[in-house]
Design an enzyme around this catalytic site. Structure first.
Site, PDB file in Angstrom:
ATOM      1  N   SER A  95       0.820  -0.824  -0.183  1.00  0.00           N
ATOM      2  CA  SER A  95       0.212  -0.120   0.116  1.00  0.00           C
ATOM      3  C   SER A  95       0.866   1.316   0.201  1.00  0.00           C
ATOM      4  O   SER A  95       1.541   1.085   0.117  1.00  0.00           O
ATOM      5  CB  SER A  95      -1.017   0.091   1.240  1.00  0.00           C
ATOM      6  OG  SER A  95       0.099   0.227   2.517  1.00  0.00           O
TER       7      SER A  95
HETATM    8  C1  LIG Z   1       3.099  -0.591   3.682  1.00  0.00           C
HETATM    9  S1  LIG Z   1       3.881  -0.884   2.233  1.00  0.00           S
HETATM   10  C2  LIG Z   1       5.128   0.224   2.074  1.00  0.00           C
HETATM   11  C3  LIG Z   1       4.405   1.880   2.181  1.00  0.00           C
HETATM   12  C4  LIG Z   1       5.946   2.329   1.012  1.00  0.00           C
HETATM   13  N1  LIG Z   1       6.845   2.349   2.020  1.00  0.00           N
HETATM   14  C5  LIG Z   1       5.437   3.483   0.520  1.00  0.00           C
HETATM   15  O1  LIG Z   1       5.211   4.428   0.279  1.00  0.00           O
HETATM   16  O2  LIG Z   1       4.268   4.257   1.499  1.00  0.00           O
HETATM   17  C6  LIG Z   1       4.681  -2.334   2.487  1.00  0.00           C
HETATM   18  C7  LIG Z   1       6.256  -3.158   1.176  1.00  0.00           C
HETATM   19  O3  LIG Z   1       6.827  -3.713   2.768  1.00  0.00           O
HETATM   20  C8  LIG Z   1       6.795  -5.388   1.303  1.00  0.00           C
HETATM   21  N2  LIG Z   1       7.663  -5.752   1.873  1.00  0.00           N
HETATM   22  C9  LIG Z   1       7.591  -7.553   3.142  1.00  0.00           C
HETATM   23  N3  LIG Z   1       8.297  -7.984   3.370  1.00  0.00           N
HETATM   24  C10 LIG Z   1       9.444  -7.929   2.754  1.00  0.00           C
HETATM   25  C11 LIG Z   1      10.734  -7.844   3.941  1.00  0.00           C
HETATM   26  N4  LIG Z   1      10.870  -8.959   4.247  1.00  0.00           N
HETATM   27  N5  LIG Z   1      10.947  -7.282   2.993  1.00  0.00           N
HETATM   28  C12 LIG Z   1      11.421  -6.141   1.983  1.00  0.00           C
HETATM   29  N6  LIG Z   1      10.320  -5.779   1.640  1.00  0.00           N
HETATM   30  C13 LIG Z   1       9.293  -6.306   2.403  1.00  0.00           C
HETATM   31  C14 LIG Z   1       6.039  -5.397   1.034  1.00  0.00           C
HETATM   32  O4  LIG Z   1       6.195  -5.802  -0.439  1.00  0.00           O
HETATM   33  C15 LIG Z   1       4.953  -3.672   1.278  1.00  0.00           C
HETATM   34  O5  LIG Z   1       5.455  -3.300  -0.038  1.00  0.00           O
END
Ligand SMILES: C[S@@+](CC[C@H](N)C(=O)[O-])C[C@H]1O[C@@H](n2cnc3c(N)ncnc32)[C@H](O)[C@@H]1O
Length: 408
Positions: free
Chosen positions: A74
């Site tokens: 998100s």
């Molecule tokens: C809430 S979103 C990031 C929101 C973003 N920073 C923004 O600009 O609003 C969370 C992200 O964390 C990533 N994610 C989950 N597990 C992860 C991991 N082990 N390493 C890197 N990214 C990860 C997901 O794919 C997702 O895209």
């Protein structure tokens, strides 16, 4: 390349100004730097799937779901991004890592560290990394590094970092994140502690990290090697559940039966105003109660008829054998917009269990409600440390998280 028509771009600018005013009013934007970053970065460019008005609403934009419909990526809510950037205290020239991409927050970080700083953002999901790269380029942030990887090992090639901002919910802090932090560095991380998620700003103190601040924060769960799910015990179909973050034996059948028995109740006399957050009380109970979990319920009438927890998503609950007691509140008549905390309980030991929780509510009100709050410290797993007042230590895979409450 993302190109705005002139009319769209002036509309977006107006919405951006309104959003910043709302963030300042709400207290999530405090510094001029964070306000300027929010004014500068075109949020709608990073959320092209929604109308421009929605992109600038003070709310999350969900961009990817898994097969069960659960959000896995998100663009986070602006108030939460602002609050975490304030916690992080980014300054010109800093080198930073963002864990979990999307592009927008990395662009805000790039504004804050300026042309002499460096931002790297890492995501485990190729779709997310791809779109982050595309949108960052389109919005003029080619200098942000986008890396596709599981963040468990950090991102060595751009380390060390003055700041690490984690934008995904984690249960533990991998050693690489601490190793890749400069000596005076700071990490801001949404950490799950007994099921409660708090964005914690941590700095180094000798062999461990200590909190400077912690705020309410809900995030999508981490994927990859560091993923760790809570255990959900359902008590009545899907209507009522208990969420456990610790490994503990649970008398499931006895608790299911207890739920159907009449409830005991205790009213604490502790009152609060409608706008007052009670995250401090939740964390206090999570710290003081040994056999702790969070009670959750759906919005169904059946669920509402069975339980009335302080929060439907997760309310502090004490389990004692086949009995359980959870926090609730009720409206009181005088003064207007005032509520009183209470405890409801089910099971043979319901009354005693409710009284145990009630006592802790009163101690929190007397000693900690208006105090400095909890101190969260993160030690390497197995490292000895001095016992702190009112402390609970949560043993994780890589770390031991200590939550303590300085004496008043
Ligand atoms: C809430 S979103 C990031 C929101 C973003 N920073 C923004 O600009 O609003 C969370 C992200 O964390 C990533 N994610 C989950 N597990 C992860 C991991 N082990 N390493 C890197 N990214 C990860 C997901 O794919 C997702 O895209």
């Amino acid at each position: 390349m993302v190109i705005d028509a002139p009319a769209d771009s002036s509309r977006a600018e107006e919405l951006r100004r309104r959003l910043v005013a709302e963030l300042v009013d709400g207290g999530s934007v405090v510094s001029d730097g964070v306000a300027a970053a929010f004014l500068a970065v075109p949020r709608h460019v990073f959320a092209p799937e929604v109308p421009v008005e929605e992109a600038y609403a003070n709310d999350v934009v969900r961009t990817k779901r898994d097969g069960r419909g659960v959000t896995i990526s998100s663009v986070s809510a602006p108030w939460l991004q602002a609050s975490m950037l304030e916690q992080a205290g980014l300054a010109p020239g800093m080198r930073c890592l963002e864990v979990g991409s999307g592009g927008y927050n990395a662009a805000l970080m790039a504004e804050l560290v300026g042309p002499t700083g460096e931002v790297t953002t890492v995501d485990i999901d190729p779709d997310v990394a791809d779109r982050a790269r595309r949108f960052l380029d389109g919005a003029g942030y080619r200098r942000v590094n986008v890396v596709l990887a599981d963040a468990e090992d950090g991102v060595t090639e751009h380390a060390p970092y003055d700041r690490i901002v984690v934008t995904v919910g984690v249960w533990d802090i991998p050693p690489a994140w601490v190793d890749q932090l400069t000596d005076r560095g700071r990490i801001v991380v949404p950490l799950r502690m007994r099921g409660l998620s708090r964005s914690v700003a941590l700095e180094r103190r000798e062999d461990h990290l200590v909190s400077l601040s912690h705020e309410m924060a809900g995030f999508v769960d981490l994927q990859g090697v560091g993923a760790r799910q809570e255990r959900l015990v359902v008590l009545h179909g899907e209507d009522v559940g208990l969420r456990f973050d610790d490994d503990q034996p649970v008398e499931v059948e006895a608790l299911r039966e207890a739920l159907l028995q009449p409830r005991a109740q205790v009213w604490s006399g502790v009152r609060f105003g409608g706008m007052e957050p009670f995250d401090g009380l939740f964390l206090w109970l999570a710290t003081r109660l040994s056999n702790f979990c969070l009670l959750s319920r759906t919005r169904s009438d059946a669920a509402r008829g069975l339980v009335d927890p302080a929060s439907p998503i997760g309310t502090p609950t004490l389990i004692r054998g086949g009995s359980f007691a959870y926090l609730t509140f009720r409206k009181v008549d005088e003064p207007a917009d005032t509520f009183e905390f209470g405890v409801y309980a089910h099971g043979p030991a319901g009354q005693d269990t409710a009284e145990q929780v009630d006592e802790l509510v009163k101690v929190w009100d007397r000693d900690h409600r208006h105090g400095p709050g909890a101190v969260i410290a993160v030690y390497p797993a197995g490292a000895p440390h001095e016992r702190l007042p009112n402390e609970r230590v949560l043993e994780k895979k890589h770390t031991a998280v200590s939550i303590s409450w300085p004496s008043p």
